[in-house]
Design a protein around this motif. Structure first.
Motif, PDB file in Angstrom:
ATOM      1  N   PRO A   1     -13.447 -20.404   5.309  1.00 50.03           N
ATOM      2  CA  PRO A   1     -12.160 -21.060   5.563  1.00 50.03           C
ATOM      3  C   PRO A   1     -11.149 -20.795   4.448  1.00 50.03           C
ATOM      4  N   LYS A   2      -9.878 -20.975   4.804  1.00 47.29           N
ATOM      5  CA  LYS A   2      -8.831 -20.946   3.784  1.00 47.29           C
ATOM      6  C   LYS A   2      -8.678 -22.334   3.193  1.00 47.29           C
ATOM      7  N   LEU A   3      -8.905 -23.344   4.039  1.00 47.62           N
ATOM      8  CA  LEU A   3      -8.759 -24.728   3.590  1.00 47.62           C
ATOM      9  C   LEU A   3     -10.031 -25.485   3.947  1.00 47.62           C
ATOM     10  N   LEU A   4     -10.586 -26.164   2.943  1.00 47.11           N
ATOM     11  CA  LEU A   4     -11.801 -26.948   3.172  1.00 47.11           C
ATOM     12  C   LEU A   4     -11.451 -28.429   3.142  1.00 47.11           C
ATOM     13  N   LEU A   5     -11.794 -29.132   4.205  1.00 46.65           N
ATOM     14  CA  LEU A   5     -11.559 -30.577   4.257  1.00 46.65           C
ATOM     15  C   LEU A   5     -12.879 -31.296   4.002  1.00 46.65           C
ATOM     16  N   LEU A   6     -12.874 -32.237   3.076  1.00 40.37           N
ATOM     17  CA  LEU A   6     -14.106 -32.972   2.757  1.00 40.37           C
ATOM     18  C   LEU A   6     -13.859 -34.466   2.918  1.00 40.37           C
ATOM     19  N   ASP A   7     -14.657 -35.110   3.755  1.00 39.58           N
ATOM     20  CA  ASP A   7     -14.494 -36.549   3.960  1.00 39.58           C
ATOM     21  C   ASP A   7     -15.636 -37.299   3.277  1.00 39.58           C
ATOM     22  N   GLU A   8     -15.325 -37.925   2.178  1.00 37.94           N
ATOM     23  CA  GLU A   8     -16.276 -38.733   1.401  1.00 37.94           C
ATOM     24  C   GLU A   8     -17.627 -38.057   1.179  1.00 37.94           C
ATOM     25  N   PRO A   9     -17.629 -36.905   0.514  1.00 34.61           N
ATOM     26  CA  PRO A   9     -18.916 -36.244   0.273  1.00 34.61           C
ATOM     27  C   PRO A   9     -19.831 -37.044  -0.651  1.00 34.61           C
ATOM     28  N   SER A  10     -19.285 -38.002  -1.405  1.00 30.17           N
ATOM     29  CA  SER A  10     -20.128 -38.718  -2.379  1.00 30.17           C
ATOM     30  C   SER A  10     -20.790 -39.954  -1.780  1.00 30.17           C
ATOM     31  N   LEU A  11     -20.463 -40.255  -0.538  1.00 24.88           N
ATOM     32  CA  LEU A  11     -20.901 -41.528   0.046  1.00 24.88           C
ATOM     33  C   LEU A  11     -22.423 -41.680   0.022  1.00 24.88           C
ATOM     34  N   GLY A  12     -22.871 -42.726  -0.627  1.00 24.85           N
ATOM     35  CA  GLY A  12     -24.297 -43.064  -0.619  1.00 24.85           C
ATOM     36  C   GLY A  12     -25.182 -42.163  -1.449  1.00 24.85           C
ATOM     37  N   LEU A  13     -24.577 -41.354  -2.332  1.00 26.62           N
ATOM     38  CA  LEU A  13     -25.405 -40.430  -3.104  1.00 26.62           C
ATOM     39  C   LEU A  13     -25.520 -40.884  -4.559  1.00 26.62           C
ATOM     40  N   ALA A  14     -26.619 -40.483  -5.196  1.00 25.36           N
ATOM     41  CA  ALA A  14     -26.840 -40.804  -6.607  1.00 25.36           C
ATOM     42  C   ALA A  14     -25.808 -40.071  -7.464  1.00 25.36           C
ATOM     43  N   PRO A  15     -25.377 -40.688  -8.578  1.00 21.65           N
ATOM     44  CA  PRO A  15     -24.335 -40.096  -9.424  1.00 21.65           C
ATOM     45  C   PRO A  15     -24.626 -38.655  -9.831  1.00 21.65           C
ATOM     46  N   LEU A  16     -25.888 -38.373 -10.109  1.00 24.15           N
ATOM     47  CA  LEU A  16     -26.237 -37.019 -10.532  1.00 24.15           C
ATOM     48  C   LEU A  16     -25.937 -35.996  -9.439  1.00 24.15           C
ATOM     49  N   ILE A  17     -26.272 -36.366  -8.207  1.00 28.97           N
ATOM     50  CA  ILE A  17     -26.030 -35.472  -7.063  1.00 28.97           C
ATOM     51  C   ILE A  17     -24.530 -35.322  -6.839  1.00 28.97           C
ATOM     52  N   VAL A  18     -23.806 -36.437  -6.974  1.00 31.25           N
ATOM     53  CA  VAL A  18     -22.354 -36.388  -6.786  1.00 31.25           C
ATOM     54  C   VAL A  18     -21.753 -35.402  -7.777  1.00 31.25           C
ATOM     55  N   ARG A  19     -22.190 -35.496  -9.024  1.00 24.25           N
ATOM     56  CA  ARG A  19     -21.651 -34.601 -10.040  1.00 24.25           C
ATOM     57  C   ARG A  19     -21.946 -33.147  -9.680  1.00 24.25           C
ATOM     58  N   GLN A  20     -23.176 -32.912  -9.236  1.00 19.85           N
ATOM     59  CA  GLN A  20     -23.584 -31.551  -8.875  1.00 19.85           C
ATOM     60  C   GLN A  20     -22.691 -30.993  -7.764  1.00 19.85           C
ATOM     61  N   ILE A  21     -22.449 -31.824  -6.744  1.00 19.88           N
ATOM     62  CA  ILE A  21     -21.635 -31.372  -5.617  1.00 19.88           C
ATOM     63  C   ILE A  21     -20.195 -31.130  -6.052  1.00 19.88           C
TER      64      ILE A  21
END
Ligand SMILES: Nc1ncnc2c1ncn2[C@@H]1O[C@H](COP(=O)(O)OP(=O)(O)O)[C@@H](O)[C@H]1O
Ligand SMILES: [Mg+2]
Lengths: 243, 450
Positions: free
Chosen positions: A158-178
């Motif tokens: 894609p040229k534009l990536l839309l992300l809707d709450e990718p961090s929802l319900g995830l551990a902080p470490l995983i959120v940082r990784q993503i």
């Protein structure tokens, strides 16, 4: 100064009689990471889905690279070069990881030629997916499912990536990784990203610019750093609602 | 003391220690409750029977049957309680793992089973045990295998619950019959036309239900099936109404007819003694080939973008749209292609019977085909074939017990759904392979959370 890739102009969206978006104006320029933060029920997902044409805006206009997409059917909008990792990930649970990724490549016109290369790129971004390749996606952990949802979206180039709450319900470490992966994608491949989040701290640190949405209305817009420094933002979104 | 208890425990129920005493009492109580429930059910279901007598219906009471049923439930439940559920109320472990390994054996060896079964099917007419009865049964079973595979495209792959599939079977049969009797066209011309007409009706049904899912879709498709049947029943001038359509031409073997007398018969041409079996064997090969075409088409479609879109649609419609899939055309194509195979099967039915009427296309047929798909494991080709053999074979087997047939089937369905909730072959073969083919067992696949 580059021109807007995506511009949302005075958009209002309704669910029946309930108004969910009130005259929303917003711009995402090429190469930017833009975030929109807002609490639960603010209208973030509604805006995301309105951009994708489901539901469609009742008034206002949405332009993508100069094309008016306000009244286009969803599948045509996506074929213009927009990909989405929707709220709740929505991976295909009974399909394997690699089949999910293959579904993502539908949006890529040259998928025949580039599939193997794109698949390798996905696994380089998220090595854990490689080891889960033939596992049913429904059996992945939440973090892995989110990675898969992003990787699947990227398979369409894609040229534009839309992300809707990718961090929802995830551990902080995983959120940082993503979020690190998203930052690298933006830096190295120039991917344009529009991210909606409740997790304001990570989102604002990642983004070049940010908007704040309250009750379907945009109340503030500034650079990520500026918003992060503001006291009202801190108290409303960063202290975990501990007011 | 405990040693003594251990020794005497095996001697007989009367000498059980205090620990097992309550267990027997509990089991008796449980069995008694089951018996009472059986009695309550049996009174309305079993105890009276109406028989057309002189001047109306006569009613007979059947208390003996009621007593047998209640006794059977009581002892069965008691035995289950005492032996089968003996360990903490769950089925014993060895049984469960035996079932598990059976199903994994089934799915891992499909690669070898499938060709073997196909070869066996082609040789069936020449087997020493093959007689007229077996061939007719095989034709019937294969018809349902084909219908199951056709409906599987709609229900198993695209996830659209269709309770009116028999409508397309009917459209195919009537299209074939009307084309063949009015224009006198041959089987091989009418067959594809009937399939195309059925596919058209698939699209016509598809449009109004595009926005419906699950229960709502099921209700509307059920109604559609009934509407088609009622129209066939009442449009007398076109469909013959309840009289149906008769003298539908039989298929010919490159123009050779399967008749005892005539100039151009199959037996005469090949210098064979006339046998009515020839025609049945010919029909058997036609339906075998039609069914195999359905199977190979499905397997091929699954790997094409359209087939993958069907499966994605079953999984998540919103994600489909987000990936640029046109859900409208995806749904319509599933309905159309599923209906087309139903139409082919209907054509075959018409030419086989030589006579059709709306009576052959009742809701029970839809339910039977759907049961085959669900029992087979929703999407598993081999599972559906096994389920069709079991269901149709079972119906034949219990023909003498006509009245209890439905009861037995209900029971069998409940048992299978309890033991194998994802159907007989609850595995899904991935449509894209990486060097080696892997399937993921149904037991590993509870959706992940967190
Ligand atoms: N399908 C729907 N039908 C009716 N109202 C909806 C629907 N989806 C969302 N809403 C309402 O719209 C508002 C915004 O919701 P949403 O966009 O999901 O918020 P967010 O993603 O910011 O949590 C909420 O008040 C919600 O109740
Ligand atoms: Mg939301």
């Amino acid at each position: 100064m580059s021109s807007a890739m995506l511009s949302v102009k005075a958009v209002e969206t309704f669910y029946g009689k309930i108004q969910a978006l009130r005259s929303v104006d917003l711009e995402v320029r090429k190469g930017e990471i833009v975030t929109m933060i807002g609490s639960n029920g603010a209208g973030k997902t509604t805006l995301m889905m309105t951009i994708c044409g489901s539901p469609q805006a009742r008034t206002g206009r949405i332009l993508f690279e100069g094309t008016d997409i306000t009244a286009m059917p969803t599948h045509d909008i996506m074929h213009l070069g927009i990909a989405q990792s929707p709220e709740g990930r929505r991976i295909f649970p009974r399909m394997t990881v690699v089949e999910n990724l293959q579904m993502g490549s539908i949006l890529n016109k040259d998928a025949e030629a580039t599939f193997d290369e794109d698949l390798k790129k996905s696994y380089d971004l998220f090595p854990i997916l490689k080891s889960r390749e033939t596992q049913r996606a429904g059996t992945l952990s939440g973090g892995e499912q989110q990675m898969l949802a992003i990787a699947r979206a990227l398979m369409g180039r894609p040229k534009l990536l839309l992300l809707d709450e990718p961090s929802l319900g995830l551990a902080p470490l995983i959120v940082r990784q993503i979020f690190d992966v998203i930052r690298d994608l933006n830096k190295n491949s120039g991917l344009t990203v529009f991210l909606v989040e409740q997790n304001a701290y990570h989102a604002l640190r990642l983004a070049h610019r940010g908007y704040v949405m309250v009750n379907g209305k945009i109340t503030m817009s500034a650079t990520g750093a500026e918003l992060l420094a503001r006291d009202d933002i801190k108290s409303a979104y960063l202290e975990g609602g501990a007011h | 003391m405990s040693e003594l208890a251990d020794k005497t425990a095996g001697a007989g129920q009367g000498t059980h220690g205090t620990a097992s005493g309550p267990k027997i009492i509990g089991a008796l109580k449980d069995a008694a409750i089951a018996g009472v429930i059986a009695l309550l059910l049996a009174i309305p279901i079993l105890s009276f029977r109406t028989i057309p007598g002189d001047g109306g219906l006569a009613m007979y009471s059947r208390w003996r049957e009621v007593a047998i049923a209640v006794a059977a439930v009581f002892t069965g439940r008691l035995l289950l309680n005492l032996f089968w559920w003996s360990q903490s109320g769950t089925p014993s472990r060895t049984k469960a793992s035996a079932l598990k390994s059976l199903s994994s054996l089934l799915s891992s060896s499909t690669r070898f089973i499938a060709p073997a079964v196909i070869i066996f099917a082609f040789l069936l007419p020449f087997m020493p045990f093959s007689n007229r009865y077996i061939m007719e049964l095989a034709v019937l079973v294969l018809t349902y295998v084909m219908l199951g595979w056709g409906l599987n495209i709609v229900v198993g792959l695209a996830g659209l619950l269709d309770l009116g599939y028999v409508a397309f079977y009917a459209v195919g049969a009537y299209s074939f019959a009307l084309l063949a009797t009015t224009f006198g066209w041959s089987f091989w011309i009418c067959l594809p036309l009937a399939g195309i007409l059925a596919a058209m009706w698939g699209v016509i049904l598809g449009f109004p239900v595009l926005r419906l899912r699950g229960d709502y879709l099921a209700i509307v498709t059920l109604a559609f099936g009934e509407i088609v049947r009622i129209v066939l029943l009442n449009w007398y001038t076109f469909t013959g109404g309840p009289d149906g359509i008769s003298s539908i031409p039989r298929p010919t073997f490159f123009g050779l007819e399967f008749k005892r007398f005539g100039d151009n018969t199959f037996a005469q041409y090949f210098g064979l003694e006339y046998s009515s079996l020839h025609r049945i064997i010919f029909l058997f090969y036609i339906i075998l080939i039609l069914a195999l075409i359905t199977n190979f088409a499905t397997m091929k479609l699954r790997r094409l973008p359209i087939g993958r879109a069907w499966e994605a649609l079953r999984e998540d419609e919103i994600a489909c749209k987000a990936l640029g899939i046109n859900t409208t055309t995806t749904k319509l194509s599933a309905f159309a292609i599923g209906a087309m195979f139903g139409g082919f099967a209907g054509s075959f039915f018409a030419t086989k019977q030589g006579f059709i009427s709306p009576e052959s296309f009742v809701f029970l047929e839809s339910a039977l085909i759907l049961a085959i798909v669900v029992l087979g494991g929703m999407g598993s080709q081999i599972g559906i074939a096994i389920a069709a053999v079991a269901m149709i074979g079972g119906i034949e087997l219990f023909r003498d017990l006509a009245e209890y047939r439905m009861l037995i089937f209900g029971l069998a369905m409940v048992l299978i759904m309890v033991w194998k909730p994802r159907g007989l072959v609850g595995t899904r073969t991935p449509s894209i392979f990486l060097k080696e083919k892997k399937t993921i067992s149904a037991d590993l696949v509870q959706e992940g959370h967190g």
